[in-house]
Design a protein around this motif. Structure first.
Motif, mmCIF file in Angstrom:
data_model
loop_
_atom_site.group_PDB
_atom_site.id
_atom_site.type_symbol
_atom_site.label_atom_id
_atom_site.label_comp_id
_atom_site.label_asym_id
_atom_site.label_seq_id
_atom_site.Cartn_x
_atom_site.Cartn_y
_atom_site.Cartn_z
ATOM 1 N N ARG A 135 0.831 -1.202 0.000
ATOM 2 C CA ARG A 135 0.000 0.000 0.000
ATOM 3 C C ARG A 135 0.865 1.251 0.000
ATOM 4 N N SER A 136 1.984 1.224 0.734
ATOM 5 C CA SER A 136 2.858 2.378 0.780
ATOM 6 C C SER A 136 3.425 2.700 -0.595
ATOM 7 N N LEU A 137 3.886 1.673 -1.314
ATOM 8 C CA LEU A 137 4.432 1.913 -2.642
ATOM 9 C C LEU A 137 3.343 2.317 -3.630
ATOM 10 N N VAL A 151 9.170 -0.651 -9.602
ATOM 11 C CA VAL A 151 9.849 -0.894 -8.330
ATOM 12 C C VAL A 151 9.479 -2.265 -7.782
ATOM 13 N N GLY A 152 8.197 -2.598 -7.861
ATOM 14 C CA GLY A 152 7.758 -3.900 -7.383
ATOM 15 C C GLY A 152 8.413 -5.040 -8.138
ATOM 16 N N ARG A 153 8.527 -4.901 -9.456
ATOM 17 C CA ARG A 153 9.163 -5.954 -10.253
ATOM 18 C C ARG A 153 10.651 -6.075 -9.913
ATOM 19 N N ALA A 154 11.312 -4.940 -9.725
ATOM 20 C CA ALA A 154 12.734 -4.982 -9.364
ATOM 21 C C ALA A 154 12.929 -5.607 -7.988
ATOM 22 N N ALA A 186 13.283 6.932 -9.983
ATOM 23 C CA ALA A 186 13.013 5.856 -9.027
ATOM 24 C C ALA A 186 14.251 5.562 -8.184
ATOM 25 N N ILE A 187 15.414 5.604 -8.816
ATOM 26 C CA ILE A 187 16.639 5.366 -8.054
ATOM 27 C C ILE A 187 16.835 6.457 -7.020
ATOM 28 N N GLU A 188 16.620 7.719 -7.413
ATOM 29 C CA GLU A 188 16.810 8.832 -6.481
ATOM 30 C C GLU A 188 15.782 8.822 -5.360
ATOM 31 N N ALA A 189 14.521 8.620 -5.714
ATOM 32 C CA ALA A 189 13.433 8.826 -4.751
ATOM 33 C C ALA A 189 13.137 7.614 -3.891
#
Length: 478
Positions: A135-137, A151-154, A186-189
């Motif tokens: 839920r957070s993501l 992000v979830g897949r990674a 995505a990498i930064e945040a």
């Protein structure tokens, strides 16, 4: 002459511990690794002398006095998954003084958006992995919908990696993230938000093996693994005062202001440890000092490639301390995007400040700032705090100062894994400890404690004693 705790302040070493049947071990270095090794050896029945060159214990996690306040040299946190450091806190009677938050909750403020300041949160639910962060993501406002999905897949791909695979240590985390669909944003945040604080390196400069270990253990092992803990008292209360009390109670002879100048092996076994004006004989020695100091103390032949220790580079952390005349931060801590500010912590109560608020900024990967003048840092960070914390506008800055740890951590670069030695050396009875040794963890308090227990186990093997009384949070060191 010694004080009431049997510590040295000039003169001869004072023997305040009774002779034990397990032999005598000398531990060189009074940081977390050394204190841990000393306690673990004493608990197993060994007579222990702990030698520290500075006037205090605690290594790089310590406190000092400034203007009536107690100041930590830098902000240190740990996670619920840090079982070794949690054991250490229990062992010294300090667990209640450094509790873990009930559930992971990290406020993340983004200042880079065109619409202005925006608050998001990284927090977990009471659900099994990986649903605990779902839920957070899904609602994380600092990433697009497509970035959240990627992000979830990674994360699932990361979960399938084995951090102990030597091949991962040769790759950098940033390239792996890019190859698995992660955008620069995505990498930064997200990835660097966690990785910079734990690794002291951005993804592109970090070993994939160490990064995989951090994210798998902290975010993908147990639902509460990443819950954050931090000291509600000055670090010196834990790592110096309580540690000394625990050492005294265990019968360890603790000597500060005592710098070791050489360590030599005897032809018939055993060791001689030289300090100014005196030589101590020991059956086992633990070198719990930084890698360059360990290199200088190691006798010839103790390691196959002692030059590796000199190739383990160090990285700095800058800490900015600001005291305001009023409360400007309503949460215990927060982290930020779109600004040089990384993590901000409220240290008001711990420092003893009675009026106003004391904020500590922890700035990792500070290679470009570590030597900048205080005036330059003040001009940079005070306006950034006004952007980040609206309540600072109009508040009076009562004090502004910085602390600099130029060798705060080892650099977790690709290839560092092959340079990190284990606890045992080729010289029987001589063992190594420190966050830089081969613990599998980056340079954290957790790594330091784990290394101390590994070194104690190796020393016990030399002494022919059982490892049965050692903590069970790690397997026997190689």
């Amino acid at each position: 002459m010694t004080d009431g705790n049997g510590t040295r302040d000039g003169g001869q070493l004072a023997d305040v511990s009774a002779l034990r049947p397990g032999g005598h071990a000398v531990v060189v270095g009074g940081g977390l690794a050394g204190v841990t090794a000393a306690l673990a050896l004493a608990d197993a029945g060994v007579r222990v002398t702990l030698l520290e060159g500075r006037p205090r214990l605690g290594g790089l996690a310590f406190s000092f006095q400034r203007g009536g306040l107690t100041v930590d040299n830098g902000q240190h946190v740990y996670l619920r998954c840090c079982t070794a450091y949690r054991w250490f806190l229990d062992r010294i009677g300090g667990a209640a003084l450094a509790p873990v938050q009930e559930r992971l909750d990290v406020p993340v403020v983004d200042l880079a958006r065109p619409e202005g300041r925006r608050l998001g949160r990284l927090r977990r639910d009471a659900l099994p992995v990986p649903l605990h962060l779902g839920r957070s993501l899904a609602t994380y406002p600092h990433l697009s919908l497509a970035e959240r999905a990627s992000v979830g897949r990674a994360a699932l791909a990361l979960k399938g990696l084995d951090p102990a695979d030597p091949a991962l240590d040769t790759q950098d985390f940033g390239s792996w993230l890019t190859a698995h669909g992660q955008s620069a944003r995505a990498i930064e945040a997200l990835w660097d938000l966690v990785g910079v604080a734990t690794l002291n390196a951005v993804a592109g400069d970090a070993s994939l093996g160490l990064a995989a270990m951090v994210f798998k253990t902290g975010l993908l092992s147990e639902p509460g693994a990443a819950d954050i803990g931090w000291a509600r008292v000055p670090l010196g209360e834990l790592h110096d005062r309580l540690a000394r009390e625990a050492l005294d109670a265990a019968g360890v002879r603790t000597e500060v202001r005592t710098r070791v100048t050489s360590v030599r092996g005897h032809e018939n076994g055993g060791w001689s440890v030289q300090v100014p004006g005196e030589t101590l004989d020991a059956d086992a020695v633990v070198l719990a000092v930084p890698q360059r100091e360990a290199h200088d103390l190691l006798p010839a032949g103790a390691l196959d490639a002692p030059e590796n220790l000199l190739q383990i580079d160090t990285a700095p952390i800058l800490n900015v301390h600001v005291i305001y005349d009023r409360k400007v931060l309503a949460t215990p801590f927060l982290t930020a995007l779109g600004t040089p500010v990384q993590w901000v912590f409220d240290r008001t109560e711990a420092s003893g400040l009675k009026e106003g608020q004391y904020l500590a900024l922890s700035q990792s990967t500070a290679q470009n700032e570590i030597d900048e003048p205080v005036a330059t840092l003040r001009e940079r960070y005070l306006p950034e705090l006004e952007r980040l914390l609206p309540r600072t506008r109009g508040a009076e800055v009562k004090d502004f100062f910085v602390t600099r740890e130029r060798t705060a951590t080892f650099v977790p670069a690709p290839g560092v894994g092959r340079l990190r030695p284990g606890a045992r050396t080729k010289a029987p009875g001589l063992c190594l400890a420190g966050a830089w040794t081969a613990t599998g963890w980056p340079a954290t308090m957790e790594s330091a404690v784990r290394s101390g227990v590994s070194a104690a186990g190796a020393a016990l093997g030399t002494l022919g004693l059982s490892r049965g009384l050692l903590p069970d949070f790690l397997e026997e060191a190689a």
